[in-house]
Every structure is written in C-alpha cells, then in structure tokens.
Enzyme design. Sequence first.
Site, PDB file in Angstrom:
ATOM      1  N   ASP A 249      -1.564  -5.121  -5.022  1.00 35.13           N
ATOM      2  CA  ASP A 249      -2.474  -4.254  -5.753  1.00 35.13           C
ATOM      3  C   ASP A 249      -2.128  -4.189  -7.236  1.00 35.13           C
ATOM      4  OD1 ASP A 249      -3.914  -3.630  -3.508  1.00 35.13           O
ATOM      5  OD2 ASP A 249      -2.905  -1.724  -3.134  1.00 35.13           O
ATOM      6  N   LYS A 271      -7.516  -2.830  -7.355  1.00 37.53           N
ATOM      7  CA  LYS A 271      -8.710  -2.052  -7.681  1.00 37.53           C
ATOM      8  C   LYS A 271      -8.456  -1.265  -8.960  1.00 37.53           C
ATOM      9  CE  LYS A 271     -10.019  -1.283  -2.844  1.00 37.53           C
ATOM     10  NZ  LYS A 271      -8.787  -1.817  -2.231  1.00 37.53           N
ATOM     11  N   GLY A 303       3.536   2.707  -4.675  1.00 38.96           N
ATOM     12  CA  GLY A 303       3.810   3.989  -4.030  1.00 38.96           C
ATOM     13  C   GLY A 303       4.016   3.841  -2.545  1.00 38.96           C
ATOM     14  N   ALA A 333       4.231   7.816  -5.371  1.00 36.05           N
ATOM     15  CA  ALA A 333       4.116   8.085  -6.804  1.00 36.05           C
ATOM     16  C   ALA A 333       4.459   9.534  -7.099  1.00 36.05           C
ATOM     17  CB  ALA A 333       2.706   7.755  -7.274  1.00 36.05           C
ATOM     18  N   MET A 384      -4.870   9.447  -9.803  1.00 34.28           N
ATOM     19  CA  MET A 384      -6.073   8.843 -10.408  1.00 34.28           C
ATOM     20  C   MET A 384      -6.958   9.891 -11.076  1.00 34.28           C
ATOM     21  SD  MET A 384      -6.918   6.176  -7.294  1.00 34.28           S
ATOM     22  CE  MET A 384      -6.710   7.438  -6.032  1.00 34.28           C
TER      23      MET A 384
END
Length: 470
Positions: A249, A271, A303, A333, A384
């Site tokens: 990722d 992503k 994470g 995270a 996020m």
Amino acid sequence: MDHLPIFITLRGRCCVVVGGGEIAARKIGLLCKAHAMVTIVAPELCPALAEHRQQGLVDWIAARFEPHHLDGATLAIAATDDEAVNRAVSAAAQTRNIPVNIVDQPALCTFVFPSIIDRSPIVVAVSSGGAAPVLSRMLRSRLETMIPAAYGRLAELAGAFREQVKQRLGSMQQRRIFWENIFEGPIAEQMLAGREDAAKRALQRALDNAADAGARGEVYLVGGGPGDPDLLTFRALRLMQKADVVVYDALVSEGVMDLVRRDAERIYVGKQRANHALPQEDINALLVRLALDGRRVLRLKGGDPFIFGRGGEEIETLAEHGIPFQVVPGISAANGVASYAGIPLTHRDYAQSVLFATGHLRDNSIDLDWEALARPRQTVVIYMGLTGLAIICRKLIEQGLPRDWPAAVIQQGTTRHQRVMTGTLENLAQKVEAAGFKAPTLTIVGEVVKLRDKLAWFDPQDGDQPPLLL
C-alpha cells in the site's frame, strides 16, 4: 552504499602483498585460506612469514617495491609504514586495473577487507567501508555467537543435493520453497545436532515427496507498522523474506520495503484520495489469483491490517476460495504515532478510553457518531482526517466540546520526517493549513494532548530516513 560487497575467486591466482610485517601476515593468512598464490615483496620477512615461506605457502621477492612486481597479479595489498611505498602500490595497481587495498588508508583503496565470519562454505562479511573497523569487528563478534559452526555442514549437505533438486524440481520458485522448508525445519535441526546420516535420509524423502506435489500458494497479511522499520515484528520480518511477491500500500514506508526479499516481485496497489491504484475488489481478486498460481504472497499494509486496513475483507475472500493465509498484526498508526509524538492515548488524569474513527470524506461529508466522539475523559484518534479537519473540529464543537479543547495533527509519524502541530479545536485546522501539512497524518483529540510539551522525546532530523512512499 559506497562499496559493493562481492566474493572473489582467488584459488590458484597470483596475489601480491607488499610488506613483510605482522599486519601483512594477517592479510596473507586470509589469502592462503582462499587458496591464492601469494607473492610477498619486502626487503625482510617477520618470523611468521618466514615460516610460511619455508613451508612453501608463499613466494618472496627480497626487494623494495617496483611497479612491475604487479604484472600478472589478480589482487594487490600494501601493508607497510612507508607512505611513499603505499602510494606507489596504489597508483601502480589502479593503472593496471588491479583491485588494491592499502591497510588503514581507505582513500588509496579500491576494495576493503571486511570482518569475516567463516562457516565455509558459508561466509559472512561485515564492513564499514574503512570508516569504523572496530564497530565492524564488534558486529562480527555478535554474529559469531548467532551462527553455529554446524551451518557450514548444513551448507555442504545442500550442495550435495543441489543438482538432484534442480533436476527434479523444474522451477526456481519450487526449488526456493523446498530449500527454505529444509533450512527452517527438522532436517536442519538434525544437522545442527550432529545427526548427519538421519538428515541426509530425511532430505531425500522430502525431495521425493516434493517432486510429486504441486505448488501450493499462501497469503501473508502483514502489518508494516506506522513507518519506522525498527517497529516491525520478528514474524513480519521472517515472512517478508519468504514471499515470492509483495502487494503493498501507499502507507508502507520505504525503509520497510527495503526489508522485503530483494528478488520478490512488487505490485503497488496503494489508495490515495480520489486516486485508487486498484479498487478493493480487484485487490482481493489479485491475492486469490496469485495464490492459486502457487505464489507465496506478502500482503503488506501500513499500521495494523485490521484497523482501517480492510484486512478482514481480504482474508474473507481468501477463506471463500480455500486459500491458506496468516495474519501478522503490526503496531497501529495510533499506537506508534502517538508514542513518537509524546502523546499517551490514555492517562489516569485525562482519558480512560480511546475511540478510533476514520475521517475519510465521501460526497464532501463525514458520517460519524459525533455524539460519541464529543465526550470528555476520552481520546479520539482520527485516521485520514486531514482533508476534513475543519469539518471535524466544527462538528465536535457543535456537539459540546469546548473551543479550547486540545487537539494535534501528526504528519509522517515515527519517521525522520515527523511533524507535530498542536492546538485547539478552534485553531488547529488553520495552523495545519498554514504549515502546509500533507498526508499521511493522524489526528488526536483530547486532554492528553496537553502532555505533549512535557513528554515529547523523539527528535526527527530530516534526511536520516527516506520519506514514505506516496
């Protein structure tokens, strides 16, 4: 990397050593172990080298060095205390494109001697490129205790079966998996315990069975942690070295990716907001296809894979197709970033619970349980949430939290590019925007943020570690 580590074949080849003292004797001892033909150029020999000459192990030219002494040499070494001679050897060797080592003078060398752990045919070399030889020797000492002498016999056993394995297992992937299973299983343990005959019989049986069995794929769902490669688990490191292909990722740091087996195929499926390399359904299908092809697949996520990592969706698909898998949790995270920012997630005086949420925007809105988030005596960690930070702060105020409620945003936490911005629900979004923060970030809301000034311990220095892959 200033030096490329290589192993050179010296058996039966001429190596010239300039100098006849004890230091030269140590280098010559290594050359003799490699079965080199050694010629010493020196007016005199120390007792150890004189004995070598009497035993016919070396040739001696009793003279001061002249450039023609290097004619036909494969390797040159100077171990003298005469600066002019050392420089002359270096210049003559480099003119002839001969690798040269001048002891304790890295600037005159084209190669350096590493510290060596000899478990022939296994040889491990540690080098600082001449910058810190004492540190190299310390590391060698540690490795000496970790690598039993019997590993050499294990390597000899593998060499005896190598051609047979190559003939019976057609693909390189099959052979690699076979040998990894041998070296990590009971056959290796038998060799290390001195039961060599039993190990040979067991290896032959394993080869007979492997030749009749088809390749069987597997998926390793591994949490890569928040960025600092030192935070990986031992199990994660082991599986990262076993995989044939890695599917990774955007939030997997470059330092973590450097620990994946170098010859593994790498497939990026990260992503980012409004830019998905692959939709989640396609990632699920990719993992199934690779495993059905007999590949050992490392699904590497930043994470922890089960905290906003969609790991559950991926292994659900694997289970539906009967694909074997393992899950290796990583430091999330939230845990890692909060720790490196000096913000405890819980504290007896400020927070008795922690709530994780995602601030991912969809249709310019955030659908969260604002009432649950806006409670006192808890810490809220928002993943996020950078794009919607102003909305998040406004909603929390509307639900009753004070405007001066502490909050923080951490960018690229746990890495050498970590940045921390603290503030309040009223001003944090403006401060973060003015500072030019960019994803990946983590937002922490709660009174524990007050402890940041007192508990901050991590002092990042730009340039010591590469930035995250984005």
